[in-house]
Design a protein around this motif. Structure first.
Motif, PDB file in Angstrom:
ATOM      1  N   MET A  62       0.842  -1.179   0.000  1.00  0.00           N
ATOM      2  CA  MET A  62       0.000   0.000   0.000  1.00  0.00           C
ATOM      3  C   MET A  62       0.888   1.243   0.000  1.00  0.00           C
ATOM      4  O   MET A  62       1.771   1.380   0.839  1.00  0.00           O
ATOM      5  CB  MET A  62      -0.896  -0.021   1.236  1.00  0.00           C
ATOM      6  CG  MET A  62      -1.848   1.125   1.355  1.00  0.00           C
ATOM      7  SD  MET A  62      -3.266   1.083   0.247  1.00  0.00           S
ATOM      8  CE  MET A  62      -4.092  -0.389   0.769  1.00  0.00           C
ATOM      9  N   ASN A  63       0.683   2.144  -0.943  1.00  0.00           N
ATOM     10  CA  ASN A  63       1.424   3.395  -1.025  1.00  0.00           C
ATOM     11  C   ASN A  63       0.557   4.544  -0.514  1.00  0.00           C
ATOM     12  O   ASN A  63      -0.635   4.615  -0.808  1.00  0.00           O
ATOM     13  CB  ASN A  63       1.835   3.703  -2.466  1.00  0.00           C
ATOM     14  CG  ASN A  63       2.875   2.728  -2.971  1.00  0.00           C
ATOM     15  OD1 ASN A  63       3.701   2.242  -2.196  1.00  0.00           O
ATOM     16  ND2 ASN A  63       2.846   2.436  -4.252  1.00  0.00           N
ATOM     17  N   ILE A  64       1.180   5.428   0.235  1.00  0.00           N
ATOM     18  CA  ILE A  64       0.500   6.636   0.701  1.00  0.00           C
ATOM     19  C   ILE A  64       1.077   7.805  -0.088  1.00  0.00           C
ATOM     20  O   ILE A  64       2.287   8.047  -0.067  1.00  0.00           O
ATOM     21  CB  ILE A  64       0.708   6.849   2.209  1.00  0.00           C
ATOM     22  CG1 ILE A  64       0.164   5.651   2.984  1.00  0.00           C
ATOM     23  CG2 ILE A  64       0.037   8.149   2.657  1.00  0.00           C
ATOM     24  CD1 ILE A  64       0.512   5.665   4.458  1.00  0.00           C
ATOM     25  N   ILE A  65       0.193   8.508  -0.803  1.00  0.00           N
ATOM     26  CA  ILE A  65       0.623   9.592  -1.677  1.00  0.00           C
ATOM     27  C   ILE A  65      -0.176  10.848  -1.359  1.00  0.00           C
ATOM     28  O   ILE A  65      -1.401  10.817  -1.283  1.00  0.00           O
ATOM     29  CB  ILE A  65       0.446   9.209  -3.158  1.00  0.00           C
ATOM     30  CG1 ILE A  65       1.305   7.983  -3.480  1.00  0.00           C
ATOM     31  CG2 ILE A  65       0.797  10.387  -4.064  1.00  0.00           C
ATOM     32  CD1 ILE A  65       1.109   7.423  -4.860  1.00  0.00           C
ATOM     33  N   GLN A  66       0.550  11.949  -1.178  1.00  0.00           N
ATOM     34  CA  GLN A  66      -0.070  13.264  -1.047  1.00  0.00           C
ATOM     35  C   GLN A  66       0.028  13.948  -2.404  1.00  0.00           C
ATOM     36  O   GLN A  66       1.001  13.752  -3.134  1.00  0.00           O
ATOM     37  CB  GLN A  66       0.685  14.138  -0.035  1.00  0.00           C
ATOM     38  CG  GLN A  66       0.667  13.646   1.375  1.00  0.00           C
ATOM     39  CD  GLN A  66       1.541  14.539   2.262  1.00  0.00           C
ATOM     40  OE1 GLN A  66       2.678  14.853   1.908  1.00  0.00           O
ATOM     41  NE2 GLN A  66       1.001  14.933   3.397  1.00  0.00           N
ATOM     42  N   TYR A  67      -0.958  14.777  -2.713  1.00  0.00           N
ATOM     43  CA  TYR A  67      -0.876  15.535  -3.957  1.00  0.00           C
ATOM     44  C   TYR A  67      -1.648  16.845  -3.830  1.00  0.00           C
ATOM     45  O   TYR A  67      -2.573  16.978  -3.028  1.00  0.00           O
ATOM     46  CB  TYR A  67      -1.369  14.724  -5.152  1.00  0.00           C
ATOM     47  CG  TYR A  67      -2.821  14.312  -5.089  1.00  0.00           C
ATOM     48  CD1 TYR A  67      -3.808  15.066  -5.720  1.00  0.00           C
ATOM     49  CD2 TYR A  67      -3.212  13.165  -4.404  1.00  0.00           C
ATOM     50  CE1 TYR A  67      -5.137  14.681  -5.667  1.00  0.00           C
ATOM     51  CE2 TYR A  67      -4.533  12.782  -4.352  1.00  0.00           C
ATOM     52  CZ  TYR A  67      -5.493  13.547  -4.988  1.00  0.00           C
ATOM     53  OH  TYR A  67      -6.820  13.173  -4.926  1.00  0.00           O
TER      54      TYR A  67
END
Length: 113
Positions: free
Chosen positions: A1-6
């Protein structure tokens, strides 16, 4: 699982207008400690949005953001605080609110832009 902010980088042609054009997207892959900045490629659209701007300036400005966040100029091997970074952008050029997503899509950033 990747946690990405954008967050999207927006250009307002007036400080009092709500009308804006998205000119880039900043991604912070927290899981892999990688930042990516994608900017627009169609500068004719930007020129149409504001016929008084310098396209050469915007190209250089967007490249400088990309170079800054994607390199280790500021020792981003440590934690990169995206909120602190986007707070520097005000007036006509500013970021949208930061969103965070948990995804198993390894190509989330490529698929988003």
């Amino acid at each position: 699982m990747n946690i990405i902010q954008y967050a999207g980088l927006k250009y307002y042609n007036s400080c009092i207008s709500d009308e804006c054009l998205y000119i880039g997207m900043l991604f912070n892959d927290i899981t892999n400690n990688v930042r990516t900045f994608k900017s627009i490629k169609n500068f004719h659209r930007l020129q149409s949005f504001d016929d008084e701007i310098s396209i050469d300036f915007f190209k250089a400005y967007l490249k400088s953001i990309k170079d800054e966040v994607e390199s280790n100029l500021f020792n981003y091997d440590d934690d990169f605080n995206m909120q602190d970074y986007v707070n520097f952008f005000t007036n006509e050029i500013r970021f949208s609110n930061i969103k965070t997503v948990e995804t198993e899509d390894e190509r989330f950033i490529e698929n988003t832009c």
